[in-house]
Scaffold this motif. Structure first.
Motif, short mmCIF file in Angstrom:
data_model
loop_
_atom_site.label_atom_id
_atom_site.label_comp_id
_atom_site.label_asym_id
_atom_site.label_seq_id
_atom_site.Cartn_x
_atom_site.Cartn_y
_atom_site.Cartn_z
N ASP A 1 -50.62 -0.24 65.01
CA ASP A 1 -51.36 0.00 66.25
C ASP A 1 -52.60 0.87 66.08
OD1 ASP A 1 -49.26 -1.39 67.45
OD2 ASP A 1 -48.16 0.44 67.94
N GLY A 2 -52.82 1.37 64.86
CA GLY A 2 -53.92 2.28 64.64
C GLY A 2 -55.29 1.61 64.70
N ILE A 3 -56.28 2.43 64.98
CA ILE A 3 -57.67 1.99 65.03
C ILE A 3 -58.37 2.52 63.78
CG2 ILE A 3 -59.86 2.25 66.28
CD1 ILE A 3 -58.21 2.44 68.84
N ALA A 4 -59.15 1.66 63.14
CA ALA A 4 -59.85 2.05 61.92
C ALA A 4 -61.09 2.87 62.25
CB ALA A 4 -60.25 0.81 61.12
N ALA A 5 -61.37 3.86 61.41
CA ALA A 5 -62.57 4.68 61.54
C ALA A 5 -62.94 5.18 60.15
CB ALA A 5 -62.33 5.86 62.48
N MET A 6 -64.22 5.49 59.97
CA MET A 6 -64.64 6.10 58.72
C MET A 6 -64.56 7.62 58.89
SD MET A 6 -65.12 3.88 56.45
CE MET A 6 -65.83 4.87 55.16
N VAL B 1 -60.45 16.49 57.53
CA VAL B 1 -61.38 15.37 57.72
C VAL B 1 -62.05 15.46 59.08
CG1 VAL B 1 -60.04 13.82 56.23
CG2 VAL B 1 -59.66 13.79 58.70
N VAL B 2 -63.17 14.74 59.20
CA VAL B 2 -63.84 14.59 60.49
C VAL B 2 -64.14 13.11 60.67
CG1 VAL B 2 -66.14 15.06 59.53
CG2 VAL B 2 -65.73 15.35 61.99
N PHE B 3 -63.90 12.62 61.90
CA PHE B 3 -64.23 11.23 62.21
C PHE B 3 -64.53 11.11 63.69
CE2 PHE B 3 -59.66 11.54 62.78
CZ PHE B 3 -59.38 10.77 63.89
N VAL B 4 -65.12 9.98 64.06
CA VAL B 4 -65.45 9.73 65.46
C VAL B 4 -64.57 8.59 65.95
CG1 VAL B 4 -67.28 9.04 67.07
CG2 VAL B 4 -67.83 10.50 65.11
N THR B 5 -63.89 8.82 67.07
CA THR B 5 -63.01 7.81 67.63
C THR B 5 -63.82 6.69 68.28
OG1 THR B 5 -62.88 8.83 69.83
CG2 THR B 5 -61.28 9.58 68.17
N ALA B 6 -63.14 5.63 68.64
CA ALA B 6 -63.79 4.50 69.31
C ALA B 6 -64.38 4.93 70.65
CB ALA B 6 -62.79 3.36 69.50
N GLU B 7 -63.81 5.99 71.25
CA GLU B 7 -64.31 6.51 72.52
C GLU B 7 -65.49 7.46 72.33
OE1 GLU B 7 -60.94 6.74 71.68
OE2 GLU B 7 -60.51 4.88 72.75
N GLY B 8 -65.84 7.76 71.07
CA GLY B 8 -66.97 8.63 70.79
C GLY B 8 -66.62 10.11 70.62
N ASP B 9 -65.34 10.44 70.61
CA ASP B 9 -64.92 11.83 70.41
C ASP B 9 -64.92 12.18 68.93
OD1 ASP B 9 -64.40 12.16 73.18
OD2 ASP B 9 -62.39 11.26 72.91
N THR B 10 -65.47 13.34 68.59
CA THR B 10 -65.44 13.82 67.21
C THR B 10 -64.15 14.59 66.99
OG1 THR B 10 -67.84 13.98 67.13
CG2 THR B 10 -66.62 15.23 65.48
N ILE B 11 -63.41 14.18 65.97
CA ILE B 11 -62.11 14.78 65.67
C ILE B 11 -62.18 15.48 64.32
CG2 ILE B 11 -59.65 14.33 65.29
CD1 ILE B 11 -60.52 13.69 68.15
N GLN C 1 -61.85 5.19 54.76
CA GLN C 1 -61.44 4.52 55.99
C GLN C 1 -60.03 5.01 56.32
OE1 GLN C 1 -61.70 0.28 56.13
NE2 GLN C 1 -61.03 0.20 58.25
N ILE C 2 -59.88 5.43 57.55
CA ILE C 2 -58.58 5.91 58.01
C ILE C 2 -58.13 5.08 59.21
CG2 ILE C 2 -58.84 8.28 57.19
CD1 ILE C 2 -59.28 7.94 60.78
N LEU C 3 -56.86 5.23 59.55
CA LEU C 3 -56.31 4.66 60.77
C LEU C 3 -55.80 5.82 61.61
CD1 LEU C 3 -54.20 1.74 59.25
CD2 LEU C 3 -56.38 1.54 60.45
N TYR C 4 -56.02 5.75 62.91
CA TYR C 4 -55.51 6.78 63.81
C TYR C 4 -54.95 6.12 65.06
CZ TYR C 4 -59.60 6.16 66.81
OH TYR C 4 -60.54 5.62 67.65
#
Length: 138
Positions: free
Chosen positions: A26-31, A49-59, A79-82
């Motif tokens: 069910d995870g979404i891929a992000a760099m 790590v730092v990544f940006v979600t599909a909604e545009g939030d920086t995590i 590439q990660i899955l979250y």
């Protein structure tokens, strides 16, 4: 005591197995960019790590060593899955095999402890049988 250890290890292994499966399904891929990595032999710190979600939030979050396929390096892009429901806590390297080292280690420990418990039980049964025979004689 060993039975409690078997139950705890089995529950932890099954929980992690299900968690990895859920993220992979069910995870979404992000760099992600690995911000920092400490030598795990000296410090228990996990890769940050730092990544940006599909909604545009920086995590900004840490990802446990057991959630990586190979050791990450600071500055590396992976590439990660979250999980969208928990983008800070449910993250793993997209290259991580489904059944990985910690799952195999958990199964191995459960098997070994179960074997030890079985042998101890058998010896205990044998000893109690021998003790009962001696009591009847004397």
């Amino acid at each position: 005591m060993a039975i409690i250890a078997i139950v705890i290890i089995a529950v932890a292994t099954i929980d992690d197995f299900r968690s990895v499966r859920t993220i992979q399904d069910d995870g979404i891929a992000a760099m992600a960019v690995v911000e920092s990595v400490h030598d795990r032999r000296r410090l228990p710190d996990e890769p940050r790590v730092v990544f940006v979600t599909a909604e545009g939030d920086t995590i900004h979050t840490t990802v446990g060593w057991h959630r990586w396929s190979g050791s990450p390096a600071a500055g590396e892009r992976r590439q990660i899955l979250y999980l969208p429901s928990d983008p800070e806590g449910s993250v793993l390297d997209s290259g991580l095999p489904f059944a990985h080292f910690t799952h195999l280690l958990g199964l191995l420990l459960v098997g070994v402890l179960a074997g030890v418990c079985t042998e101890l039980w058998r010896k205990g049964m044998l000893l109690s049988h021998l003790h009962a025979r001696r009591s009847r004689r004397g």
